[in-house]
Design a protein around this motif. Sequence first.
Motif, PDB file in Angstrom:
ATOM      1  N   SER A 179      10.564   1.463 -10.970  1.00  0.00           N
ATOM      2  CA  SER A 179       9.325   1.151 -10.261  1.00  0.00           C
ATOM      3  C   SER A 179       9.395  -0.293  -9.785  1.00  0.00           C
ATOM      4  O   SER A 179      10.255  -1.065 -10.209  1.00  0.00           O
ATOM      5  CB  SER A 179       8.109   1.349 -11.168  1.00  0.00           C
ATOM      6  OG  SER A 179       8.198   0.505 -12.304  1.00  0.00           O
ATOM      7  N   GLY A 180       8.488  -0.654  -8.879  1.00  0.00           N
ATOM      8  CA  GLY A 180       8.500  -2.014  -8.351  1.00  0.00           C
ATOM      9  C   GLY A 180       7.410  -2.217  -7.318  1.00  0.00           C
ATOM     10  O   GLY A 180       6.457  -1.439  -7.230  1.00  0.00           O
ATOM     11  N   LEU A 181       7.576  -3.269  -6.515  1.00  0.00           N
ATOM     12  CA  LEU A 181       6.573  -3.650  -5.527  1.00  0.00           C
ATOM     13  C   LEU A 181       7.205  -3.801  -4.142  1.00  0.00           C
ATOM     14  O   LEU A 181       8.365  -4.231  -4.030  1.00  0.00           O
ATOM     15  CB  LEU A 181       5.900  -4.965  -5.917  1.00  0.00           C
ATOM     16  CG  LEU A 181       5.164  -4.997  -7.256  1.00  0.00           C
ATOM     17  CD1 LEU A 181       4.658  -6.402  -7.553  1.00  0.00           C
ATOM     18  CD2 LEU A 181       4.012  -4.009  -7.278  1.00  0.00           C
ATOM     19  N   LEU A 182       6.453  -3.461  -3.118  1.00  0.00           N
ATOM     20  CA  LEU A 182       6.858  -3.650  -1.729  1.00  0.00           C
ATOM     21  C   LEU A 182       5.770  -4.450  -1.031  1.00  0.00           C
ATOM     22  O   LEU A 182       4.603  -4.049  -1.043  1.00  0.00           O
ATOM     23  CB  LEU A 182       7.035  -2.310  -1.015  1.00  0.00           C
ATOM     24  CG  LEU A 182       7.976  -1.276  -1.648  1.00  0.00           C
ATOM     25  CD1 LEU A 182       7.870   0.043  -0.903  1.00  0.00           C
ATOM     26  CD2 LEU A 182       9.408  -1.782  -1.644  1.00  0.00           C
ATOM     27  N   GLU A 183       6.140  -5.587  -0.433  1.00  0.00           N
ATOM     28  CA  GLU A 183       5.142  -6.380   0.289  1.00  0.00           C
ATOM     29  C   GLU A 183       5.333  -6.195   1.788  1.00  0.00           C
ATOM     30  O   GLU A 183       6.467  -6.216   2.298  1.00  0.00           O
ATOM     31  CB  GLU A 183       5.265  -7.866  -0.060  1.00  0.00           C
ATOM     32  CG  GLU A 183       4.225  -8.730   0.664  1.00  0.00           C
ATOM     33  CD  GLU A 183       4.287 -10.195   0.291  1.00  0.00           C
ATOM     34  OE1 GLU A 183       3.659 -11.018   1.003  1.00  0.00           O
ATOM     35  OE2 GLU A 183       4.971 -10.540  -0.693  1.00  0.00           O
ATOM     36  N   PHE A 184       4.215  -6.051   2.514  1.00  0.00           N
ATOM     37  CA  PHE A 184       4.242  -5.845   3.963  1.00  0.00           C
ATOM     38  C   PHE A 184       3.555  -7.004   4.675  1.00  0.00           C
ATOM     39  O   PHE A 184       2.828  -7.787   4.060  1.00  0.00           O
ATOM     40  CB  PHE A 184       3.562  -4.527   4.310  1.00  0.00           C
ATOM     41  CG  PHE A 184       4.278  -3.316   3.765  1.00  0.00           C
ATOM     42  CD1 PHE A 184       5.185  -2.616   4.543  1.00  0.00           C
ATOM     43  CD2 PHE A 184       4.069  -2.902   2.459  1.00  0.00           C
ATOM     44  CE1 PHE A 184       5.862  -1.517   4.040  1.00  0.00           C
ATOM     45  CE2 PHE A 184       4.741  -1.804   1.938  1.00  0.00           C
ATOM     46  CZ  PHE A 184       5.642  -1.114   2.727  1.00  0.00           C
ATOM     47  N   ASP A 185       3.804  -7.087   5.969  1.00  0.00           N
ATOM     48  CA  ASP A 185       3.215  -8.179   6.758  1.00  0.00           C
ATOM     49  C   ASP A 185       1.695  -8.156   6.720  1.00  0.00           C
ATOM     50  O   ASP A 185       1.048  -9.194   6.648  1.00  0.00           O
ATOM     51  CB  ASP A 185       3.679  -8.080   8.223  1.00  0.00           C
ATOM     52  CG  ASP A 185       4.910  -8.933   8.477  1.00  0.00           C
ATOM     53  OD1 ASP A 185       5.049  -9.977   7.832  1.00  0.00           O
ATOM     54  OD2 ASP A 185       5.741  -8.529   9.312  1.00  0.00           O
ATOM     55  N   THR A 186       1.112  -6.966   6.805  1.00  0.00           N
ATOM     56  CA  THR A 186      -0.340  -6.841   6.848  1.00  0.00           C
ATOM     57  C   THR A 186      -0.802  -5.709   5.944  1.00  0.00           C
ATOM     58  O   THR A 186      -0.012  -4.835   5.559  1.00  0.00           O
ATOM     59  CB  THR A 186      -0.838  -6.552   8.281  1.00  0.00           C
ATOM     60  OG1 THR A 186      -0.356  -5.248   8.682  1.00  0.00           O
ATOM     61  CG2 THR A 186      -0.357  -7.604   9.263  1.00  0.00           C
ATOM     62  N   LYS A 187      -2.077  -5.714   5.629  1.00  0.00           N
ATOM     63  CA  LYS A 187      -2.672  -4.644   4.841  1.00  0.00           C
ATOM     64  C   LYS A 187      -2.578  -3.325   5.597  1.00  0.00           C
ATOM     65  O   LYS A 187      -2.333  -2.273   4.989  1.00  0.00           O
ATOM     66  CB  LYS A 187      -4.132  -4.998   4.535  1.00  0.00           C
ATOM     67  CG  LYS A 187      -4.883  -3.948   3.745  1.00  0.00           C
ATOM     68  CD  LYS A 187      -6.266  -4.447   3.346  1.00  0.00           C
ATOM     69  CE  LYS A 187      -7.172  -4.602   4.537  1.00  0.00           C
ATOM     70  NZ  LYS A 187      -8.548  -5.021   4.143  1.00  0.00           N
ATOM     71  N   THR A 188      -2.768  -3.369   6.920  1.00  0.00           N
ATOM     72  CA  THR A 188      -2.707  -2.152   7.724  1.00  0.00           C
ATOM     73  C   THR A 188      -1.335  -1.499   7.631  1.00  0.00           C
ATOM     74  O   THR A 188      -1.215  -0.273   7.544  1.00  0.00           O
ATOM     75  CB  THR A 188      -3.048  -2.463   9.193  1.00  0.00           C
ATOM     76  OG1 THR A 188      -4.379  -2.977   9.258  1.00  0.00           O
ATOM     77  CG2 THR A 188      -2.966  -1.213  10.048  1.00  0.00           C
ATOM     78  N   HIS A 189      -0.272  -2.312   7.652  1.00  0.00           N
ATOM     79  CA  HIS A 189       1.088  -1.776   7.514  1.00  0.00           C
ATOM     80  C   HIS A 189       1.244  -1.050   6.179  1.00  0.00           C
ATOM     81  O   HIS A 189       1.810   0.048   6.115  1.00  0.00           O
ATOM     82  CB  HIS A 189       2.111  -2.899   7.628  1.00  0.00           C
ATOM     83  CG  HIS A 189       2.280  -3.412   9.020  1.00  0.00           C
ATOM     84  ND1 HIS A 189       3.088  -4.491   9.326  1.00  0.00           N
ATOM     85  CD2 HIS A 189       1.739  -3.006  10.201  1.00  0.00           C
ATOM     86  CE1 HIS A 189       3.031  -4.715  10.636  1.00  0.00           C
ATOM     87  NE2 HIS A 189       2.215  -3.830  11.176  1.00  0.00           N
ATOM     88  N   ALA A 190       0.734  -1.658   5.116  1.00  0.00           N
ATOM     89  CA  ALA A 190       0.850  -1.041   3.801  1.00  0.00           C
ATOM     90  C   ALA A 190       0.086   0.283   3.748  1.00  0.00           C
ATOM     91  O   ALA A 190       0.564   1.268   3.181  1.00  0.00           O
ATOM     92  CB  ALA A 190       0.328  -1.997   2.727  1.00  0.00           C
ATOM     93  N   VAL A 191      -1.089   0.325   4.356  1.00  0.00           N
ATOM     94  CA  VAL A 191      -1.893   1.550   4.386  1.00  0.00           C
ATOM     95  C   VAL A 191      -1.136   2.654   5.109  1.00  0.00           C
ATOM     96  O   VAL A 191      -1.097   3.809   4.660  1.00  0.00           O
ATOM     97  CB  VAL A 191      -3.250   1.288   5.060  1.00  0.00           C
ATOM     98  CG1 VAL A 191      -3.983   2.601   5.322  1.00  0.00           C
ATOM     99  CG2 VAL A 191      -4.118   0.370   4.208  1.00  0.00           C
ATOM    100  N   GLU A 192      -0.522   2.329   6.241  1.00  0.00           N
ATOM    101  CA  GLU A 192       0.191   3.342   7.020  1.00  0.00           C
ATOM    102  C   GLU A 192       1.412   3.875   6.270  1.00  0.00           C
ATOM    103  O   GLU A 192       1.683   5.081   6.304  1.00  0.00           O
ATOM    104  CB  GLU A 192       0.591   2.750   8.370  1.00  0.00           C
ATOM    105  CG  GLU A 192      -0.618   2.465   9.265  1.00  0.00           C
ATOM    106  CD  GLU A 192      -0.244   1.774  10.564  1.00  0.00           C
ATOM    107  OE1 GLU A 192       0.964   1.491  10.765  1.00  0.00           O
ATOM    108  OE2 GLU A 192      -1.150   1.512  11.381  1.00  0.00           O
ATOM    109  N   VAL A 193       2.127   2.993   5.583  1.00  0.00           N
ATOM    110  CA  VAL A 193       3.296   3.438   4.816  1.00  0.00           C
ATOM    111  C   VAL A 193       2.854   4.356   3.679  1.00  0.00           C
ATOM    112  O   VAL A 193       3.460   5.411   3.440  1.00  0.00           O
ATOM    113  CB  VAL A 193       4.074   2.220   4.268  1.00  0.00           C
ATOM    114  CG1 VAL A 193       5.138   2.662   3.272  1.00  0.00           C
ATOM    115  CG2 VAL A 193       4.721   1.452   5.422  1.00  0.00           C
ATOM    116  N   LEU A 194       1.798   3.976   2.976  1.00  0.00           N
ATOM    117  CA  LEU A 194       1.307   4.821   1.887  1.00  0.00           C
ATOM    118  C   LEU A 194       0.843   6.177   2.418  1.00  0.00           C
ATOM    119  O   LEU A 194       1.115   7.222   1.820  1.00  0.00           O
ATOM    120  CB  LEU A 194       0.173   4.114   1.149  1.00  0.00           C
ATOM    121  CG  LEU A 194      -0.428   4.861  -0.044  1.00  0.00           C
ATOM    122  CD1 LEU A 194      -0.752   3.905  -1.185  1.00  0.00           C
ATOM    123  CD2 LEU A 194      -1.687   5.632   0.345  1.00  0.00           C
TER     124      LEU A 194
END
Length: 444
Positions: A400-415
Amino acid sequence: DNGDDAHRIAPSPVVHVRGLCESVVEADLVEALEKFGTICYVMMMPFKRQALVEFEGVESADKCVTCGASEAVYIAGQQAFFNYSTSKRITRPTNADNPNSGNKVLLLSIQNPLYPITTDVLYTVCNPIGNVLRIVIFKRNGIQAMPTRLNVIRNDNDSWDYTKPYLVRRERGKGRQRQAILGEHPSSYNDNGYGSHCPLLPLPGNNRYKMSSHDVPDVVAYPLPQTSSYLSHSSSSVAMVSGLHPAKMNCTRIFNLFCLYGNIEKVKFMKSVPGTALVEMGEEYAVDRAITHLNSIKVFGKRLNVCVSKQHAVIPSQVFELEDGTSSYKDFAMTRNNRFTSAGQASKNIIQPPSCVLHFYNVPPCVTQEELQRLCTEHDVPGFIKFKVFDAKPTSKTISGLLEFDTKTHAVEVLTVLNHYQIRIPNGSNPYTLKLCFSTSSHL
């Protein structure tokens, strides 16, 4: 905002804190800053994302300001900034320091509740410390409650007058049943005519987790006054979601996003209203959580609008084909990817608003950072900018781990796209289900 400004103001035991995240509470400040010295008082300025912290002495405040100027100090996962306040003392509410002043009202603010906050929960927490007379629960930002001297006209899930056991209650067998998570009220109240309080953890009332008629306890009335100064929870376990991208959103992707806040029973797109879907969740409080955290977020360039539906169930009628070729209706009641199927499983979920950092887990150890990045590329979603894997035992079958994205919107779309993606490995009998959720960390 220059760091040198900290010493242009005369030292004071009160420190002005800036740069706080929206969800921070007083306890976060105390936890992060008590290492500098005893804290006497904290005053939040939530709309400014600022706070005032009063230390017992100037020496403690000086340590806080000096440390903050030389190194990063994090509060609730986000770096904060410190300066001396121009005040020498935080102004308390009227007579707050006088225990004999007659001010017996305590305001409780509950952030990101995992379980429904009812009068039962608050009574169980507060009464061992001091005799509780009345409780009123109302909603503004999050949930707020007052063990209070205000006028209570009904004994129910959102208000209770412990000095008036005769207030309105509902007949036996009616109302949604709840399983206790903090224990029931003392049995002495039953003997005094107070009646049995509602159990606390909501169980879905319309799916396979519903209790049998033999398990149904006595319950009190739920209805609230029509002219009330506070709001009850949503009256339906169905959420209506509009603003969905017509080509990029489908039932599965809605499930991937909404399952973080409660079990999903069914999802149906409305043929008569393009870009709109109904999401039937396991219970009403799940709808509350989904609205709190997902309303107004952007997904694929469109802003979601999440609200309570007037319907109380999703009926699989008028099924049609979406633009991506999938069905407009899907039943998720039996999926193993629901994350709130038991109290034990639910307690492992952190109810967290969308953030730039995703927590991933249940990934086979052989999968590399490059392969996860390639997975994003293949599914036409933004790639991550930072990657962190947690240390695992040599015998562990997953990482397990963490992934950081440029924006919150990017993270929402990936999820939305990759949550529950099936990862297959060479010579593996069963695929691994990639699990994603929003992290409490704001950066890596």
